[in-house]
Design a protein around this motif. Structure first.
Motif, short mmCIF file in Angstrom:
data_model
loop_
_atom_site.label_atom_id
_atom_site.label_comp_id
_atom_site.label_asym_id
_atom_site.label_seq_id
_atom_site.Cartn_x
_atom_site.Cartn_y
_atom_site.Cartn_z
N VAL A 163 -12.53 -3.96 3.71
CA VAL A 163 -11.73 -4.29 4.65
C VAL A 163 -10.16 -4.07 3.66
O VAL A 163 -10.15 -4.22 2.49
CB VAL A 163 -11.73 -5.87 4.48
CG1 VAL A 163 -10.66 -6.67 4.94
CG2 VAL A 163 -13.13 -6.39 5.28
N TYR A 164 -9.34 -3.83 4.62
CA TYR A 164 -8.00 -3.60 4.22
C TYR A 164 -7.05 -4.26 4.86
O TYR A 164 -7.13 -4.72 5.95
CB TYR A 164 -7.51 -1.97 4.30
CG TYR A 164 -8.08 -1.07 3.55
CD1 TYR A 164 -7.61 -0.74 2.20
CD2 TYR A 164 -9.56 -0.61 3.81
CE1 TYR A 164 -8.16 0.09 1.28
CE2 TYR A 164 -10.39 0.52 3.06
CZ TYR A 164 -9.71 0.77 1.61
OH TYR A 164 -10.28 1.74 0.99
N ALA A 165 -5.85 -4.88 4.37
CA ALA A 165 -4.82 -5.65 4.80
C ALA A 165 -3.49 -5.63 4.12
O ALA A 165 -3.31 -4.88 3.19
CB ALA A 165 -5.38 -6.97 4.89
N ASN A 195 -1.85 3.64 -1.68
CA ASN A 195 -1.69 3.25 -0.13
C ASN A 195 -0.43 3.31 0.41
O ASN A 195 0.39 3.93 -0.55
CB ASN A 195 -1.79 1.69 -0.28
CG ASN A 195 -2.45 0.95 0.79
OD1 ASN A 195 -2.34 1.66 2.11
ND2 ASN A 195 -3.24 -0.27 0.73
N SER A 196 -0.22 3.19 1.39
CA SER A 196 0.96 3.65 1.87
C SER A 196 1.84 2.49 3.31
O SER A 196 0.55 1.88 3.79
CB SER A 196 0.91 5.13 2.78
OG SER A 196 -0.10 5.33 3.72
N PHE A 197 2.71 2.74 3.60
CA PHE A 197 3.35 1.83 4.69
C PHE A 197 4.12 2.62 5.78
O PHE A 197 4.86 3.72 5.08
CB PHE A 197 4.43 0.63 4.23
CG PHE A 197 4.77 -0.07 5.28
CD1 PHE A 197 4.70 -1.31 5.33
CD2 PHE A 197 6.24 0.31 5.58
CE1 PHE A 197 5.21 -2.12 6.51
CE2 PHE A 197 6.90 -0.44 6.47
CZ PHE A 197 6.50 -1.73 6.86
N HIS A 198 3.79 2.59 7.02
CA HIS A 198 4.52 3.31 8.00
C HIS A 198 4.94 2.40 9.05
O HIS A 198 4.29 1.49 9.64
CB HIS A 198 3.55 4.55 8.43
CG HIS A 198 4.08 5.27 9.76
ND1 HIS A 198 5.57 5.77 9.95
CD2 HIS A 198 3.64 5.27 10.93
CE1 HIS A 198 5.52 6.24 11.09
NE2 HIS A 198 4.59 6.13 11.85
N LEU A 199 6.25 2.67 9.66
CA LEU A 199 6.86 1.72 10.51
C LEU A 199 7.21 2.89 11.60
O LEU A 199 7.46 4.00 11.44
CB LEU A 199 8.30 1.26 10.12
CG LEU A 199 9.12 0.61 11.01
CD1 LEU A 199 8.58 -0.80 11.60
CD2 LEU A 199 10.37 0.42 10.67
N GLN A 226 -2.80 6.26 6.12
CA GLN A 226 -4.04 6.72 5.86
C GLN A 226 -4.84 5.92 7.10
O GLN A 226 -5.02 4.80 6.97
CB GLN A 226 -4.87 6.20 4.71
CG GLN A 226 -4.12 6.93 3.26
CD GLN A 226 -3.27 5.87 2.44
OE1 GLN A 226 -2.44 5.19 3.11
NE2 GLN A 226 -3.58 5.88 1.20
N SER A 227 -5.39 6.85 7.90
CA SER A 227 -5.99 6.38 9.09
C SER A 227 -7.11 5.15 8.95
O SER A 227 -7.32 4.36 9.55
CB SER A 227 -6.49 7.32 10.05
OG SER A 227 -5.64 8.40 10.29
N GLU A 228 -8.02 5.84 7.64
CA GLU A 228 -9.21 4.94 7.17
C GLU A 228 -8.71 3.39 7.05
O GLU A 228 -9.30 2.44 7.63
CB GLU A 228 -9.85 5.47 6.21
CG GLU A 228 -11.02 4.81 5.92
CD GLU A 228 -11.57 4.89 4.34
OE1 GLU A 228 -11.02 5.93 3.85
OE2 GLU A 228 -12.60 4.38 4.06
N PHE A 229 -7.65 3.26 6.26
CA PHE A 229 -7.21 1.96 5.85
C PHE A 229 -6.70 1.21 7.14
O PHE A 229 -6.90 0.25 7.32
CB PHE A 229 -6.17 2.00 5.07
CG PHE A 229 -6.39 2.55 3.53
CD1 PHE A 229 -7.65 3.35 3.36
CD2 PHE A 229 -5.36 2.72 2.78
CE1 PHE A 229 -7.64 3.71 1.95
CE2 PHE A 229 -5.76 3.14 1.25
CZ PHE A 229 -7.07 3.93 0.98
N MET A 283 -3.03 -2.84 9.62
CA MET A 283 -2.16 -2.47 10.73
C MET A 283 -1.85 -4.00 11.30
O MET A 283 -2.18 -4.75 11.31
CB MET A 283 -3.34 -1.73 11.96
CG MET A 283 -2.52 -0.98 12.85
SD MET A 283 -3.57 -0.60 14.27
CE MET A 283 -5.00 0.21 13.30
N GLY A 284 -0.56 -3.82 12.06
CA GLY A 284 0.10 -4.98 12.33
C GLY A 284 1.16 -4.63 13.24
O GLY A 284 1.56 -3.49 13.54
#
Ligand code: CU
Ligand code: CU
Length: 351
Positions: free
Chosen positions: A220-222, A257-261, A310-313, A319-320
């Protein structure tokens, strides 16, 4: 999961109905399609309001400024009681995780102060394993939270001056570190610059993951512990207002890990230790323990997706949505969370 199942599950909570009515009233029907389409791959149902020891939406804007005492020399002393304790949390609807926590929540409380404050952390280990609190930033080595190990039932007082200003993680430093970290013993320390930052809607986001089957990898990722939480509960902000995200990576087992807007770009302040902009971008990659401050505005009404690139995460929970709105009634924060102070001047004043 079929689309109808996701929609029905969300509507059953009442949240989907309210959000939909609001969006339809605002003529935002195209965005209904966007969120519904992505809920097909999200979780069904909802976690309890206390799932991670605090409601994940409340966590975004909850800053603990400690008990404040003005010292004779004019300095500010901020004092916190931090207790390590075991607690079961819910990281997705029906998925529980036997966490080790600071003050019963994962992530731990967001501690906030101003550069130059004297910080005192009264640590009690009420857990079932030895733990510590290790802070990033300057402090004497004796206050580093590596030694002494605080045994079960033991106490230790960490005391140091807050510097440098910026965003710093704190976490347990007991061995094996991998275990003590992924079990949930981490949080954020925000040290505000003496002159403060521009007023903004300030949000804390801790990227994390959970190994729910003990195979040394995350299932689980969040951000802030609950998979897909901000898809079910988009983070509502006022159109055009300055948003400031305090972003930390405390994911164990994965090197980055990464953050995309989506549909926007942000100003990047790495570690938050300088006031000049490092980059203007829409993706940020962080190693474990790395952190950054992101600033942006959302200038159109509607839902702006954000997720790990990373699509898997992303597909396992990270995702939100931000939701840019105009109607103050639609906000999901108290006024206290709006335009949270740029300067950390408040706190509970000790008697
Ligand atoms: Cu520990
Ligand atoms: Cu660290």
């Amino acid at each position: 999961m079929r689309r109808g199942v996701a929609t029905a599950a969300l509507a059953a909570t009442g949240v989907g109905v309210v959000a939909r009515t609001m969006r339809q009233a605002a003529g935002q029907t195209e965005h209904i399609d966007a969120i519904d389409a992505h809920l097909v791959q999200a979780t069904v149902g909802d976690v309890g309001p206390d799932a991670i020891g605090i409601d994940p939406t409340d966590f975004l804007t909850t800053f603990d400024r400690g008990k404040v005492v003005r010292l004779p020399d004019g300095r500010t002393l901020r004092e916190w009681d931090i207790v390590a304790q075991d607690r079961t949390i819910e990281v997705a609807p029906g998925i529980t995780f036997a966490a080790w926590t600071y003050n019963g929540q994962v992530p731990g409380p967001t501690l906030r102060c101003t550069e130059g404050d004297l910080l005192r952390i009264n640590f009690l280990n009420a857990g079932t394993h030895p733990h510590t609190v290790h802070f990033h930033g300057f402090h004497p080595p004796a206050m580093d939270g590596v030694a002494p190990m605080v045994e079960v039932g033991g106490r230790f007082v960490y005391e140091f001056t807050a510097r440098p200003y910026g965003l710093h993680p704190y976490h347990c430093h007991a061995i094996p570190l991998k275990k003590h970290l992924h079990k949930g013993l981490y949080g954020a320390l925000i040290i505000d610059p003496p002159e403060g930052r521009a007023p903004a809607r300030e949000l804390v986001m801790v990227m994390n993951g959970f190994d729910t089957d003990f195979d040394g990898a995350n299932e689980v990722y969040a951000v802030n512990s609950v998979a897909f939480h901000y898809m079910h509960h988009p983070i509502r902000i006022r159109r055009g207002e300055l948003v400031r995200v305090y972003l930390l990576n405390l994911t164990e087992f994965d090197p980055i890990n990464s953050f995309h807007l989506h549909a926007g770009m942000f100003k990047l302040f790495r570690t938050g230790t300088r006031m000049d902009v490092h980059e203007f971008t829409d993706i940020l990659m962080l190693c474990q323990g790395e952190r950054a401050i992101l600033e942006f505005t959302l200038d159109d009404l509607g839902q702006y997706m954000f997720h790990a690139h990373q699509s898997e995460f992303a597909e396992l929970g990270w995702m939100g949505f931000f939701e840019s709105v105009e109607d103050p009634e639609a906000f999901n924060f108290d006024d206290g969370g709006l335009l949270a102070g740029a300067l950390c001047t408040s706190g509970t004043v000790a008697q």
